[in-house]
Design a protein around this motif. Structure first.
Motif, PDB file in Angstrom:
ATOM      1  N   ALA A   1       0.818  -1.217   0.000  1.00  0.00           N
ATOM      2  CA  ALA A   1       0.000   0.000   0.000  1.00  0.00           C
ATOM      3  C   ALA A   1       0.849   1.264   0.000  1.00  0.00           C
ATOM      4  CB  ALA A   1      -0.926  -0.012   1.205  1.00  0.00           C
ATOM      5  N   ALA A   2       2.003   1.230   0.657  1.00  0.00           N
ATOM      6  CA  ALA A   2       2.830   2.425   0.755  1.00  0.00           C
ATOM      7  C   ALA A   2       3.782   2.578  -0.431  1.00  0.00           C
ATOM      8  CB  ALA A   2       3.621   2.391   2.059  1.00  0.00           C
ATOM      9  N   ASN A   3       3.706   1.669  -1.403  1.00  0.00           N
ATOM     10  CA  ASN A   3       4.583   1.721  -2.576  1.00  0.00           C
ATOM     11  C   ASN A   3       6.060   1.630  -2.214  1.00  0.00           C
ATOM     12  OD1 ASN A   3       2.962   1.739  -4.810  1.00  0.00           O
ATOM     13  ND2 ASN A   3       2.709   3.963  -4.835  1.00  0.00           N
ATOM     14  N   VAL A   4       6.371   0.864  -1.198  1.00  0.00           N
ATOM     15  CA  VAL A   4       7.762   0.729  -0.781  1.00  0.00           C
ATOM     16  C   VAL A   4       8.346  -0.597  -1.263  1.00  0.00           C
ATOM     17  CG1 VAL A   4       9.297   0.544   1.230  1.00  0.00           C
ATOM     18  CG2 VAL A   4       7.489   2.269   1.191  1.00  0.00           C
TER      19      VAL A   4
ATOM     20  N   LYS B   1      -0.049   4.734   6.859  1.00  0.00           N
ATOM     21  CA  LYS B   1       1.397   4.967   6.809  1.00  0.00           C
ATOM     22  C   LYS B   1       1.922   4.933   5.366  1.00  0.00           C
ATOM     23  CE  LYS B   1       5.735   3.506   8.691  1.00  0.00           C
ATOM     24  NZ  LYS B   1       6.506   2.557   9.446  1.00  0.00           N
ATOM     25  N   GLY B   2       2.685   5.942   5.016  1.00  0.00           N
ATOM     26  CA  GLY B   2       3.286   5.984   3.685  1.00  0.00           C
ATOM     27  C   GLY B   2       2.346   6.500   2.604  1.00  0.00           C
ATOM     28  N   MET B   3       1.081   6.726   2.951  1.00  0.00           N
ATOM     29  CA  MET B   3       0.104   7.116   1.930  1.00  0.00           C
ATOM     30  C   MET B   3       0.178   8.620   1.649  1.00  0.00           C
ATOM     31  SD  MET B   3      -2.241   4.563   1.312  1.00  0.00           S
ATOM     32  CE  MET B   3      -2.500   2.946   1.990  1.00  0.00           C
TER      33      MET B   3
ATOM     34  N   ARG C   1       9.832   5.842  -1.986  1.00  0.00           N
ATOM     35  CA  ARG C   1       8.816   4.979  -2.576  1.00  0.00           C
ATOM     36  C   ARG C   1       9.313   4.488  -3.931  1.00  0.00           C
ATOM     37  NH1 ARG C   1       3.441   6.387  -1.163  1.00  0.00           N
ATOM     38  NH2 ARG C   1       3.004   6.169  -3.356  1.00  0.00           N
ATOM     39  N   LEU C   2       8.856   3.291  -4.305  1.00  0.00           N
ATOM     40  CA  LEU C   2       9.337   2.724  -5.570  1.00  0.00           C
ATOM     41  C   LEU C   2       8.947   3.561  -6.782  1.00  0.00           C
ATOM     42  CD1 LEU C   2       8.716  -1.086  -5.052  1.00  0.00           C
ATOM     43  CD2 LEU C   2      10.917   0.018  -5.359  1.00  0.00           C
TER      44      LEU C   2
ATOM     45  N   MET D   1       7.877  -4.239  -3.681  1.00  0.00           N
ATOM     46  CA  MET D   1       7.185  -4.919  -4.759  1.00  0.00           C
ATOM     47  C   MET D   1       7.579  -6.392  -4.755  1.00  0.00           C
ATOM     48  SD  MET D   1       7.470  -4.092  -8.795  1.00  0.00           S
ATOM     49  CE  MET D   1       8.481  -5.419  -9.373  1.00  0.00           C
TER      50      MET D   1
END
Lengths: 249, 337
Positions: A41-44, B20-22, B332-333, A46
């Motif tokens: 969800a946090a795009n950290v 978190k992270g959003m 973030r990716l 994959m």
């Protein structure tokens, strides 16, 4: 639409690999195998999973289809079956999957794929450093760091000799794991003297639980770049990409 | 205050940790309105500095958003631009309501009726140009990005999601869903308990997340039909059909299929129907924006909040420490996509 049978333990380890990053995912079922790509969800972080038809005892897809799976629910029911049993799956329509493990039969409802977070693109990055190490060594480096701090630096140095480093610095303590050529399957850096990037242990912890079972884990490392972690279990291959933290000045 | 269609949506209760992270595209006017109306003394008087400038919104931004940033949330403020012409009537109506409320507030204060005073004070809340410019200045000092929408802020927020530049829309209103915003989060900036208007009852409020796609699927309607339901109930751009609430509108639209058929059935008209529809289906949005999370400007914050607006130096220094140690090093990716 889809029929396949696979050893329950092999399916379980594939689902566990996905669960390190996401709770639900889209599965693409194609004539040549199953593939999954998902981002948290946090795009950290994959994860991508390739499960070719050769990983199955029997496999057939007459029409390509994408299904959505609640992974936590799925793993719970896979745990009900004997790990050595053969898990037979049968998909008649994209909303329901039939599963048979020994004398246990399930019919589970699937998630509508469009309600699951979109599949990420694969970032195009070139990572100059590469090490191949034992999954258990990678796990040890992360486990040792957990009580010390929240962030872990992963790096390769080439001078005076090639060495792979995992290092965590807490407020007061510090832990380092160093492996040289003799402890590794391979180590190399292209065009740089050293590479290092820092990552959140929270994420690495989940990933390393999965990789600990692998004989060989390949890490690709850059300078403040995502880390690429890949390994194979039987015919299945799993790859993670984890975004770095930027080290404080 | 947007279309009254909230009752239709199923919400998922969440915690700040889930966010978190959003990156949350925040409806700027909506949140400032919440701060200005709720951060008040018992008799309804807002927080003010010694020169009489209202500072309730600044207090809301600095304290509440520090909590959010500490929780790893990445806010992006989206402010309204020029309202569509059709909004003129709503704006005029709001002005009248505000003016009446202001008179009643003064009256209640004179009588010493605190409860009534609070109620009317809230109703008199106004977002002035000073409120907006002060808020933007504070956001800059905190390193929080903000962008100006060409027109409706919620439409632009929905557009940020579509472009992959935000993960959620933050607003109390449901209009962003009519603009096609996929994910809405409510109650994320207000903490703890809220008083039920007119009663001495307090209810716990917790953040909730609403997924557009899942709700449309559950309701068995299309995005266009959702817009039509909103229009039947009434939006900022049109008066609804008298006696038709959200549930009735849903039933009617599902039965008849389109708003035109419903209106024919009820034998009523909605002025400028096509134009109202197109505000939602084809909103004025822009791709000309920059989103950059900046560094905390310590000296600037002390100067602006403490020297100029009389905030306590002690408290703001603590806030600065919390902001600086907040989890903002995680990349973030999507930076590499």
């Amino acid at each position: 639409m889809f029929k396949g049978s696979i050893r329950t333990s092999a399916l379980r380890s594939s689902i566990d690999a996905l669960l390190a990053v996401v709770d639900e995912a889209r599965f693409n079922l194609t004539p040549t195998g199953v593939s999954v790509r998902a981002v948290d969800a946090a795009n950290v972080a994959m994860v991508s999973l390739e499960l070719p038809d050769s990983a199955f005892d029997a496999y057939s897809v007459d029409k390509e289809v994408t299904i959505g799976l609640d992974l936590s629910k799925f793993i719970d029911l896979l745990k009900m079956g004997n790990p050595d049993s053969i898990c037979e799956m049968d998909l008649q329509d994209s909303s329901r999957l039939k599963i048979k493990m020994g004398s246990l039969k399930y019919s589970i409802s699937l998630l509508e794929p469009s309600t699951i977070k979109r599949e990420p693109k694969i970032p195009e990055i070139e990572l100059p450093g590469e090490v191949i190490l034992r999954g258990s060594d990678f796990r040890q480096g992360i486990k040792a760091s957990e009580p010390i701090g929240d962030y872990l630096v992963v790096g390769i140095e080439t001078k005076p000799k090639e060495i792979f480093i995992m290092e965590t610095e807490g407020d007061v303590d510090r832990v380092t794991l160093e492996l040289d050529k003799d402890d590794l399957f391979s180590i190399s850096v292209v065009g740089e003297d050293a590479v290092r990037s820092m990552f959140s242990i929270e994420y690495l912890k989940e990933i390393s639980k999965v990789t600990s079972a692998a004989d060989e884990v390949k890490l690709k490392i850059g300078k403040d770049f995502p880390i690429d972690i890949s390994f194979a279990v039987g015919d299945a291959s799993v790859r993670y990409l984890l975004a770095p933290r930027i080290e404080a000045d | 205050m947007g279309s009254d269609i909230g009752v239709l949506f199923e919400r998922e209760e969440i915690t700040l940790k889930d966010l978190k992270g959003m990156r949350i595209a925040i409806d700027g006017h909506n949140i400032l309105y919440q701060f200005l109306s709720s951060i008040r003394q018992a008799d309804g008087t807002p927080l003010m500095d010694r020169d009489g400038n209202v500072t309730s919104h600044l207090s809301g931004i600095i304290y509440r958003f520090t909590n959010l940033i500490e929780a790893g949330i990445k806010p992006i403020f989206v402010f309204d631009g020029k309202p569509p012409d059709l909004k003129a009537r709503t704006i005029e109506k709001r002005r009248e309501i505000r003016n009446t409320a202001k008179e009643k507030w003064d009256d209640a204060k004179k009588r010493g009726d605190e409860e009534a005073a609070m109620k009317f004070a809230k109703g008199s809340t106004k977002i002035t140009d000073d409120v907006i410019s002060g808020s933007k200045k504070l956001l800059d000092l905190m390193g929080i990005p903000h962008i100006d929408a060409p027109s409706e802020g919620e439409a632009q927020a929905a557009h940020l999601l579509e472009n992959g530049d935000a993960d959620l829309i933050g607003s109390q209103d449901f209009d962003s869903l009519m603009f096609g915003g996929e994910e809405l989060v409510r109650n994320f900036a207000i903490t703890g308990k809220r008083k039920i208007p007119g009663k001495k009852i307090y209810v716990d409020i917790t953040p909730e997340r609403i997924s557009l796609r899942e709700n449309l699927k559950r309701l068995g309607i299309t995005q266009e039909q959702l817009i039509e339901i909103g229009i039947l109930v009434g939006t900022d751009f049109n008066d609804g059909v008298k006696g038709v609430g959200a549930k009735t509108a849903l039933k009617l639209i599902k039965k008849e299929g389109t708003i035109e058929k419903v209106l024919k059935l009820l034998n009523v008209e909605i002025e400028g129907l096509e134009e109202v529809k197109s505000i939602f289906t084809n909103p004025e949005v822009t791709n000309e924006y920059v989103i950059r999370w900046g560094k905390v400007d310590e000296a600037g914050l002390i100067q602006f909040l403490c020297d100029r607006h009389d905030f306590s130096v002690n408290r703001i220094e603590k806030v600065i420490l919390r902001l600086k140690s907040a989890d903002n090093g995680q990349m973030r990716l999507d930076k590499w996509f």
